[in-house]
Design an enzyme around this catalytic site. Structure first.
Site, PDB file in Angstrom:
ATOM      1  NE  ARG A 128       0.719  30.345  66.869  1.00 57.14           N
ATOM      2  CZ  ARG A 128       1.224  30.830  68.005  1.00 57.14           C
ATOM      3  NH1 ARG A 128       1.374  30.031  69.046  1.00 57.14           N
ATOM      4  NH2 ARG A 128       1.587  32.091  68.096  1.00 57.14           N
ATOM      5  CE  LYS A 155       3.821  31.439  62.913  1.00 55.01           C
ATOM      6  NZ  LYS A 155       2.611  31.981  62.232  1.00 55.01           N
ATOM      7  CG  HIS A 244      -5.839  31.001  62.765  1.00 50.93           C
ATOM      8  ND1 HIS A 244      -4.788  30.274  63.271  1.00 50.93           N
ATOM      9  CD2 HIS A 244      -5.478  32.301  62.894  1.00 50.93           C
ATOM     10  CE1 HIS A 244      -3.837  31.095  63.678  1.00 50.93           C
ATOM     11  NE2 HIS A 244      -4.234  32.322  63.466  1.00 50.93           N
ATOM     12  NE  ARG A 247      -2.987  32.143  68.006  1.00 47.59           N
ATOM     13  CZ  ARG A 247      -2.279  32.023  69.116  1.00 47.59           C
ATOM     14  NH1 ARG A 247      -2.647  31.148  70.028  1.00 47.59           N
ATOM     15  NH2 ARG A 247      -1.219  32.775  69.341  1.00 47.59           N
ATOM     16  CG  HIS A 270      -1.058  36.472  70.180  1.00 50.71           C
ATOM     17  ND1 HIS A 270      -2.356  36.103  70.495  1.00 50.71           N
ATOM     18  CD2 HIS A 270      -0.907  36.200  68.870  1.00 50.71           C
ATOM     19  CE1 HIS A 270      -2.953  35.632  69.412  1.00 50.71           C
ATOM     20  NE2 HIS A 270      -2.095  35.684  68.417  1.00 50.71           N
ATOM     21  CE1 TYR A 279      -5.072  34.706  65.778  1.00 48.82           C
ATOM     22  CE2 TYR A 279      -3.415  36.416  65.527  1.00 48.82           C
ATOM     23  CZ  TYR A 279      -3.809  35.101  65.398  1.00 48.82           C
ATOM     24  OH  TYR A 279      -2.933  34.189  64.877  1.00 48.82           O
TER      25      TYR A 279
END
Length: 295
Positions: A128, A155, A244, A247, A270, A279
Site C-alpha cells: 500500500r 492498515k 493502488h 498492489r 490480505h 484485486y
C-alpha cells in the site's frame, strides 16, 4: 482510531452540520440527510458518513441514531438504487513497470534511481502507499536470496505486530527490485553527503527537488502522482492508474501465473481470500478459466 479515519470523520461531520444536522440527531434527520446526499455521493461514502455520525454520538455517551431501522433501510435503498460497484485502479503489469523504470533524460539521476527502486519494490511487495511511505532504511535487510522488508505497521496491523516481506532477486536486471534498491541506497548516501550507509532511522524514500537535493520523506500521496508523471513522460496513457495499481498489478500477475491465493496473501498481507479475488483484474473470461484444465 487511525489518523486518516478521524480526519475523514471530521470532514463528514462538517458536511452533515453544514446541511443543518446537529449532534445529537434524530434518526429521521439522519435518514433525510443521507437520502439528499445520495445525489452526489457514493454509497460507500454515505456509509462512512453514517459511521462518522455514530462515532460523534458514541464520543458523547449518546445512543447512535444510525442503528435505527429508518437509517438502515435508507442506506439499503440507496445501495440498491445506485449499485455498489467500486471504481478500481488499473493494474500494472511487470512489462509496463520495467518500461516505466527506464531512465528519462529530463529527470536527474537521483530521480530515476529513486523511481526505479520505488516502483519495483512497490510492485514486488504488493505494498500500500502508506506502507511504502513508512519504510526506513533500518527496515531493509539484504540476503543471498534477495531482500527482506520489515513492515512495522500497516492498515490491517494497527497494533504493530509487524511482518516481513521477502522480495527475491529477478533474473532480468531492469526488473530486479533488489538491484534497484542497492543502487538507490548508494545514491541516498551521496545525496546526504555521507561516506557510509544512510542513517538507519532515516526514511527509505525521499523527495528530490529540481536541483537534485533530498527534501524530506516521500509521502504516500506522491506515489500516484509520480506514477502518472512517468507514464506521461514515456508517452503512455495515465488514466485509471493510481498508487493502488502496484498492489493490484502484483495480485493480478501472480494469479495469472497460477500462484496460490495463500502465497499472494503472505506477500500482500490480505486477511481474506475474498479481498484478494477483488484485486484480480484485467483478466478476460477465458484466462485462468476453471474449465480449461478439464477439457
Amino acid at each position: 482510531m487511525a489518523a486518516n479515519t478521524l480526519k475523514a470523520y471530521a470532514r463528514d461531520l462538517e458536511r452533515f452540520k453544514a446541511s443543518g444536522g446537529q449532534i445529537p440527531a434524530r434518526p429521521e434527520q439522519v435518514a433525510r440527510y443521507l437520502a439528499a446526499a445520495a445525489a452526489d455521493l457514493k454509497p460507500s461514502t454515505l456509509a462512512r458518513q453514517a459511521a462518522a455520525i455514530s462515532y460523534a454520538h458514541e464520543q458523547r455517551g449518546l445512543a447512535s441514531p444510525t442503528t435505527s431501522a429508518i437509517v438502515r433501510r435508507t442506506l439499503q435503498g440507496i445501495r440498491r438504487a445506485k449499485g455498489v460497484a467500486q471504481k478500481q485502479a488499473t493494474p500494472l503489469t511487470p512489462t509496463l513497470v520495467a518500461q516505466l523504470v527506464r531512465p528519462l533524460r529530463c529527470l536527474s539521476e537521483a530521480q530515476n534511481l529513486r523511481d526505479a527502486a520505488l516502483f519495483l519494490v512497490a510492485f514486488a511487495g504488493g505494498f500500500r502507499r502508506s506502507e511504502i511511505a513508512s519504510l526506513c532504511v533500518s527496515d531493509i535487510s539484504f540476503t543471498r536470496q534477495g531482500v527482506l522488508i520489515r513492515l512495522r505497521r500497516s492498515k490491517t496491523d494497527p497494533y504493530q505486530r509487524g511482518r516481513a516481506v521477502a522480495i527475491p532477486q529477478a533474473h532480468a536486471p531492469l526488473r530486479c527490485p533488489v538491484r534497484a534498491l542497492r543502487r538507490w541506497l548508494a545514491m541516498l548516501a551521496a545525496l546526504r553527503n555521507l561516506d557510509v550507509d544512510p542513517d538507519a532511522a532515516s526514511p527509505l524514500f525521499c523527495r528530490i527537488d529540481k536541483h537534485g537535493n533530498a527534501r524530506g520523506p516521500l509521502n504516500g500521496a506522491s506515489m500516484g502522482w509520480l506514477l502518472r508523471k512517468r507514464l506521461t513522460l514515456h508517452g503512455l496513457p495515465s488514466a485509471g492508474y493510481t498508487a493502488h495499481s502496484f498492489r493490484a498489478g502484483l495480485v493480478t500477475s501472480a494469479a495469472k501465473a497460477g500462484v496460490p491465493v495463500w502465497a499472494i496473501q503472505r506477500q500482500t498481507g490480505h486477511r481474506s481470500e475474498s479481498t484478494v479475488h477483488r484485486y484480480i483484474r484485467g483478466l478476460n473470461a477465458f484466462e485462468c478459466n476453471a474449465l480449461a484444465p478439464v477439457l
